[in-house]
Write a protein that holds these residues in place. Structure first.
Motif, short mmCIF file in Angstrom:
data_model
loop_
_atom_site.label_atom_id
_atom_site.label_comp_id
_atom_site.label_asym_id
_atom_site.label_seq_id
_atom_site.Cartn_x
_atom_site.Cartn_y
_atom_site.Cartn_z
N ASP A 14 -9.73 -32.70 28.59
CA ASP A 14 -10.92 -32.93 27.80
C ASP A 14 -11.54 -31.68 27.18
O ASP A 14 -12.52 -31.77 26.45
CB ASP A 14 -11.98 -33.67 28.62
N ARG A 15 -10.94 -30.51 27.47
CA ARG A 15 -11.48 -29.26 26.92
C ARG A 15 -10.38 -28.21 26.91
O ARG A 15 -9.40 -28.33 27.66
CB ARG A 15 -12.68 -28.80 27.72
N PRO A 16 -10.56 -27.16 26.12
CA PRO A 16 -9.56 -26.09 26.12
C PRO A 16 -9.39 -25.52 27.53
O PRO A 16 -10.37 -25.33 28.25
CB PRO A 16 -10.16 -25.03 25.19
N ARG A 17 -8.14 -25.34 27.92
CA ARG A 17 -7.77 -24.80 29.22
C ARG A 17 -8.23 -25.67 30.39
O ARG A 17 -8.16 -25.26 31.54
CB ARG A 17 -8.24 -23.36 29.37
N GLY A 18 -8.72 -26.87 30.09
CA GLY A 18 -9.14 -27.79 31.13
C GLY A 18 -7.95 -28.33 31.90
O GLY A 18 -6.82 -28.29 31.44
N PRO A 19 -8.21 -28.88 33.10
CA PRO A 19 -7.12 -29.44 33.90
C PRO A 19 -6.52 -30.68 33.23
O PRO A 19 -7.23 -31.44 32.58
CB PRO A 19 -7.79 -29.79 35.22
N MET A 20 -5.23 -30.85 33.42
CA MET A 20 -4.56 -32.02 32.90
C MET A 20 -4.83 -33.20 33.84
O MET A 20 -4.72 -33.08 35.05
CB MET A 20 -3.05 -31.78 32.79
N GLU A 21 -5.20 -34.32 33.25
CA GLU A 21 -5.48 -35.55 34.00
C GLU A 21 -4.36 -36.54 33.71
O GLU A 21 -4.08 -36.85 32.55
CB GLU A 21 -6.82 -36.13 33.53
N LEU A 22 -3.72 -37.02 34.75
CA LEU A 22 -2.70 -38.06 34.60
C LEU A 22 -3.38 -39.42 34.55
O LEU A 22 -4.36 -39.65 35.26
CB LEU A 22 -1.71 -38.02 35.76
N PRO A 71 14.14 -29.32 40.22
CA PRO A 71 13.48 -30.21 39.26
C PRO A 71 12.10 -30.62 39.78
O PRO A 71 11.94 -30.92 40.95
CB PRO A 71 14.42 -31.42 39.19
N GLY A 72 11.11 -30.57 38.91
CA GLY A 72 9.76 -30.95 39.29
C GLY A 72 8.97 -29.86 39.99
O GLY A 72 7.82 -30.10 40.38
N ALA A 73 9.57 -28.67 40.17
CA ALA A 73 8.85 -27.58 40.85
C ALA A 73 7.56 -27.24 40.10
O ALA A 73 6.55 -26.91 40.72
CB ALA A 73 9.74 -26.34 40.95
N ILE A 74 7.61 -27.34 38.80
CA ILE A 74 6.41 -27.21 37.98
C ILE A 74 6.18 -28.60 37.38
O ILE A 74 7.00 -29.06 36.58
CB ILE A 74 6.56 -26.17 36.86
N PRO A 75 5.14 -29.31 37.76
CA PRO A 75 4.92 -30.66 37.24
C PRO A 75 4.89 -30.66 35.70
O PRO A 75 4.36 -29.74 35.09
CB PRO A 75 3.56 -31.05 37.82
N TRP A 76 5.47 -31.69 35.10
CA TRP A 76 5.63 -31.74 33.64
C TRP A 76 4.31 -31.55 32.92
O TRP A 76 4.25 -30.91 31.87
CB TRP A 76 6.30 -33.05 33.21
N GLU A 119 3.60 -18.47 30.35
CA GLU A 119 3.85 -17.33 31.25
C GLU A 119 2.81 -17.27 32.36
O GLU A 119 3.08 -16.74 33.43
CB GLU A 119 3.89 -16.02 30.47
N GLU A 120 1.60 -17.79 32.09
CA GLU A 120 0.57 -17.84 33.13
C GLU A 120 0.95 -18.86 34.20
O GLU A 120 0.58 -18.72 35.36
CB GLU A 120 -0.78 -18.23 32.52
N ILE A 121 1.67 -19.89 33.79
CA ILE A 121 2.07 -20.95 34.73
C ILE A 121 3.21 -20.45 35.61
O ILE A 121 3.19 -20.62 36.83
CB ILE A 121 2.48 -22.22 33.95
N HIS A 122 4.22 -19.82 34.96
CA HIS A 122 5.35 -19.25 35.70
C HIS A 122 6.05 -18.25 34.80
O HIS A 122 6.36 -18.56 33.64
CB HIS A 122 6.33 -20.36 36.11
N VAL A 123 6.32 -17.07 35.33
CA VAL A 123 7.01 -16.04 34.56
C VAL A 123 8.37 -16.57 34.12
O VAL A 123 9.14 -17.10 34.92
CB VAL A 123 7.18 -14.75 35.39
#
Length: 157
Positions: A14-22, A71-76, A119-123
């Motif tokens: 709902d906002r820039p850099r906000g958490p993703m809601e499934l 697979p799935g180590a970083i949620p989509w 890159e912030e999520i994973h190098v």
């Protein structure tokens, strides 16, 4: 991959850099894109090119393999995409149309180039998502409706 796939996930923020809601279902409109997602709203001067982002489950898996991760180590959804597509290769051409369920049609407007945020999520994630449109596609909503996880997805070029 087949000629049809299915919608494996829906996410919004709902906002820039906000958490993703499934979410299990979402309303999709020409004016707002995915309801509740700040990127989909039209600008005052016209429609946005980035109303909806779609990513292939197989592309996520390939990126994880390149990084030596399971697979799935970083949620989509951490990739910041709105829709996860399973069992179907997304078109890699502007103007192609993607139908989701009975009503929603999204026109591909460009490749979703991975940004430095990856890159912030994973190098290394930005580089792992770069080849062959692995970052997904950006689209504009042409036809409205409600989508749900499990809906059929097909290409209408």
């Amino acid at each position: 991959m087949g000629t049809t796939g299915r919608l494996g996930g829906i996410a919004r923020h709902d906002r820039p850099r906000g958490p993703m809601e499934l979410t299990e279902t979402a309303k999709v409109t020409v004016r707002e894109g995915i309801a509740g997602d700040y990127r989909g709203a039209m600008k005052p001067d016209g429609p946005r090119k980035r109303q909806v982002s779609l990513i292939e489950a197989d592309s996520c898996a390939a990126a994880m393999a390149d990084l030596g991760l399971e697979p799935g180590a970083i949620p989509w959804q951490e990739r910041r995409a709105n829709l996860l597509v399973e069992g179907l290769s997304l078109p890699r051409i502007e103007g192609a149309r993607i139908r989701i369920g009975n009503d929603v049609v999204i026109e591909v407007v460009q490749e979703c180039d991975p940004c430095s945020r990856m890159e912030e999520i994973h190098v290394g994630l930005k580089g792992a998502l770069a080849p062959d449109w692995r970052g997904g596609v950006l689209g504009r909503v042409l036809a409205e409706g409600t989508i749900s996880n499990g809906d059929e997805i097909r290409i209408e070029e």
